[in-house]
Design a protein around this motif. Sequence first.
Motif, PDB file in Angstrom:
ATOM      1  N   GLY A   1       0.809  -1.216   0.000  1.00  0.00           N
ATOM      2  CA  GLY A   1       0.000   0.000   0.000  1.00  0.00           C
ATOM      3  C   GLY A   1       0.839   1.261   0.000  1.00  0.00           C
ATOM      4  N   LYS A   2       0.166   2.399  -0.129  1.00  0.00           N
ATOM      5  CA  LYS A   2       0.829   3.693  -0.134  1.00  0.00           C
ATOM      6  C   LYS A   2       0.263   4.561   0.989  1.00  0.00           C
ATOM      7  CE  LYS A   2       3.359   2.900  -3.746  1.00  0.00           C
ATOM      8  NZ  LYS A   2       4.838   2.752  -3.628  1.00  0.00           N
ATOM      9  N   PHE A   3       1.170   5.269   1.664  1.00  0.00           N
ATOM     10  CA  PHE A   3       0.793   6.126   2.788  1.00  0.00           C
ATOM     11  C   PHE A   3       1.016   7.584   2.397  1.00  0.00           C
ATOM     12  CE2 PHE A   3       1.745   7.342   7.466  1.00  0.00           C
ATOM     13  CZ  PHE A   3       0.408   7.658   7.674  1.00  0.00           C
ATOM     14  N   ILE A   4      -0.084   8.331   2.282  1.00  0.00           N
ATOM     15  CA  ILE A   4      -0.038   9.735   1.879  1.00  0.00           C
ATOM     16  C   ILE A   4      -0.510  10.591   3.049  1.00  0.00           C
ATOM     17  CG2 ILE A   4      -0.919  11.471   0.270  1.00  0.00           C
ATOM     18  CD1 ILE A   4      -1.471   9.127  -1.680  1.00  0.00           C
ATOM     19  N   VAL A   5       0.249  11.630   3.368  1.00  0.00           N
ATOM     20  CA  VAL A   5      -0.095  12.510   4.485  1.00  0.00           C
ATOM     21  C   VAL A   5      -0.322  13.927   3.962  1.00  0.00           C
ATOM     22  CG1 VAL A   5       0.808  13.628   6.562  1.00  0.00           C
ATOM     23  CG2 VAL A   5       1.127  11.170   6.231  1.00  0.00           C
ATOM     24  N   LEU A   6      -1.379  14.562   4.439  1.00  0.00           N
ATOM     25  CA  LEU A   6      -1.662  15.960   4.123  1.00  0.00           C
ATOM     26  C   LEU A   6      -1.414  16.798   5.365  1.00  0.00           C
ATOM     27  CD1 LEU A   6      -4.979  15.552   2.098  1.00  0.00           C
ATOM     28  CD2 LEU A   6      -2.730  16.084   1.178  1.00  0.00           C
TER      29      LEU A   6
ATOM     30  N   PRO B   1       4.212   4.424  10.400  1.00  0.00           N
ATOM     31  CA  PRO B   1       4.874   4.167   9.107  1.00  0.00           C
ATOM     32  C   PRO B   1       5.406   5.447   8.482  1.00  0.00           C
ATOM     33  CG  PRO B   1       2.763   3.026   9.238  1.00  0.00           C
ATOM     34  CD  PRO B   1       2.825   3.939  10.424  1.00  0.00           C
ATOM     35  N   VAL B   2       6.514   5.318   7.767  1.00  0.00           N
ATOM     36  CA  VAL B   2       7.085   6.461   7.058  1.00  0.00           C
ATOM     37  C   VAL B   2       6.207   6.759   5.848  1.00  0.00           C
ATOM     38  CG1 VAL B   2       9.080   7.326   5.793  1.00  0.00           C
ATOM     39  CG2 VAL B   2       9.414   5.897   7.820  1.00  0.00           C
ATOM     40  N   ALA B   3       5.784   7.995   5.700  1.00  0.00           N
ATOM     41  CA  ALA B   3       4.891   8.358   4.600  1.00  0.00           C
ATOM     42  C   ALA B   3       5.627   8.284   3.267  1.00  0.00           C
ATOM     43  CB  ALA B   3       4.339   9.768   4.808  1.00  0.00           C
TER      44      ALA B   3
ATOM     45  N   PRO C   1      11.363  12.987   5.441  1.00  0.00           N
ATOM     46  CA  PRO C   1      11.597  12.713   4.018  1.00  0.00           C
ATOM     47  C   PRO C   1      10.303  12.834   3.213  1.00  0.00           C
ATOM     48  CG  PRO C   1      11.350  10.649   5.187  1.00  0.00           C
ATOM     49  CD  PRO C   1      11.263  11.749   6.227  1.00  0.00           C
ATOM     50  N   ASN C   2      10.459  12.901   1.899  1.00  0.00           N
ATOM     51  CA  ASN C   2       9.330  12.831   0.967  1.00  0.00           C
ATOM     52  C   ASN C   2       8.317  13.962   1.142  1.00  0.00           C
ATOM     53  OD1 ASN C   2      10.523  10.337   0.253  1.00  0.00           O
ATOM     54  ND2 ASN C   2       9.297   9.256   1.780  1.00  0.00           N
ATOM     55  N   VAL C   3       8.800  15.153   1.515  1.00  0.00           N
ATOM     56  CA  VAL C   3       7.911  16.302   1.684  1.00  0.00           C
ATOM     57  C   VAL C   3       7.814  17.067   0.366  1.00  0.00           C
ATOM     58  CG1 VAL C   3       7.517  18.493   2.876  1.00  0.00           C
ATOM     59  CG2 VAL C   3       8.450  16.534   4.133  1.00  0.00           C
ATOM     60  N   VAL C   4       6.580  17.323  -0.066  1.00  0.00           N
ATOM     61  CA  VAL C   4       6.338  18.125  -1.271  1.00  0.00           C
ATOM     62  C   VAL C   4       5.437  19.290  -0.882  1.00  0.00           C
ATOM     63  CG1 VAL C   4       5.431  18.159  -3.617  1.00  0.00           C
ATOM     64  CG2 VAL C   4       6.501  16.081  -2.734  1.00  0.00           C
ATOM     65  N   LYS C   5       5.872  20.502  -1.188  1.00  0.00           N
ATOM     66  CA  LYS C   5       5.075  21.678  -0.866  1.00  0.00           C
ATOM     67  C   LYS C   5       4.170  22.025  -2.057  1.00  0.00           C
ATOM     68  CE  LYS C   5       8.471  23.527   2.378  1.00  0.00           C
ATOM     69  NZ  LYS C   5       9.330  24.670   2.752  1.00  0.00           N
ATOM     70  N   VAL C   6       2.881  22.186  -1.762  1.00  0.00           N
ATOM     71  CA  VAL C   6       1.882  22.452  -2.793  1.00  0.00           C
ATOM     72  C   VAL C   6       1.156  23.749  -2.466  1.00  0.00           C
ATOM     73  CG1 VAL C   6      -0.286  21.647  -3.826  1.00  0.00           C
ATOM     74  CG2 VAL C   6       1.546  20.018  -3.337  1.00  0.00           C
TER      75      VAL C   6
END
Length: 229
Positions: free
Chosen positions: A31-36, A145-147, A198-203
């Motif tokens: 699976g995939k873990f997405i955080v907002l 879990p690490v996002a 890690p894996n931070v994307v600014k939107v």
Amino acid sequence: RRLAWKLYRLAEVFLAELGQGPSLSEETYSGKFIVLEGISGSGKDTQAEMLQKYLQEQGKEVVVINHPTEFLKDVWKLWRSEIDDRQSELFLMLADRVRVVKNEIVPALQAGKIVVSSRSQISAQVYQASDWDSAFYRWCFAFEPVADTIIYLQITPKEALRRADERMQQGAEKDRGFFGQKQAKQLKRYEAVLQFYPNVVKVDGSGTPEEVQIRIRQVLSIKPIRQAQ
């Protein structure tokens, strides 16, 4: 001597962690873990619901997690009627998050589902643990879990306040006292905390919910819905 004992406890935990091998079974899933994430009023809950609906239309199984949970919010109301202390609230949050991770997040990820979490340990660090050392706080949440992707919705405190006023007019918000100067502090705290993840994307979180959703889908390499002409 008392200080030495406290430092010894820290060394004791560090050595114990070194002696324990990591469990690959817990970290192996399809699976995939997405955080907002984002300051209050940035639209995290709205975007989580929109993303869930879109992904489900694409035939994917999606679970949305709210952090903190409604159960914890009820506990907080009772707790805050007697105690005003963010550090003690952190332990309540840890207990609630352990329950959610074990019972909902990890099983969903192991089943190959997409988990979308509105807020996470990051926002908890911004609100509840700002008086504590960040490294210790992150260690406390090591069970989470690490996002795969952390989407940070960027808006100004002024825009957040405008949205709060709009929600009050619609009857969806009862009090705007939480907004304004507090958001400016949240913004600074987020900038300080995010650098450790890690894996931070600014939107860009400004604009209509639909416009923000398209940006999120682009970040996740999901083809956006064609715009109505």
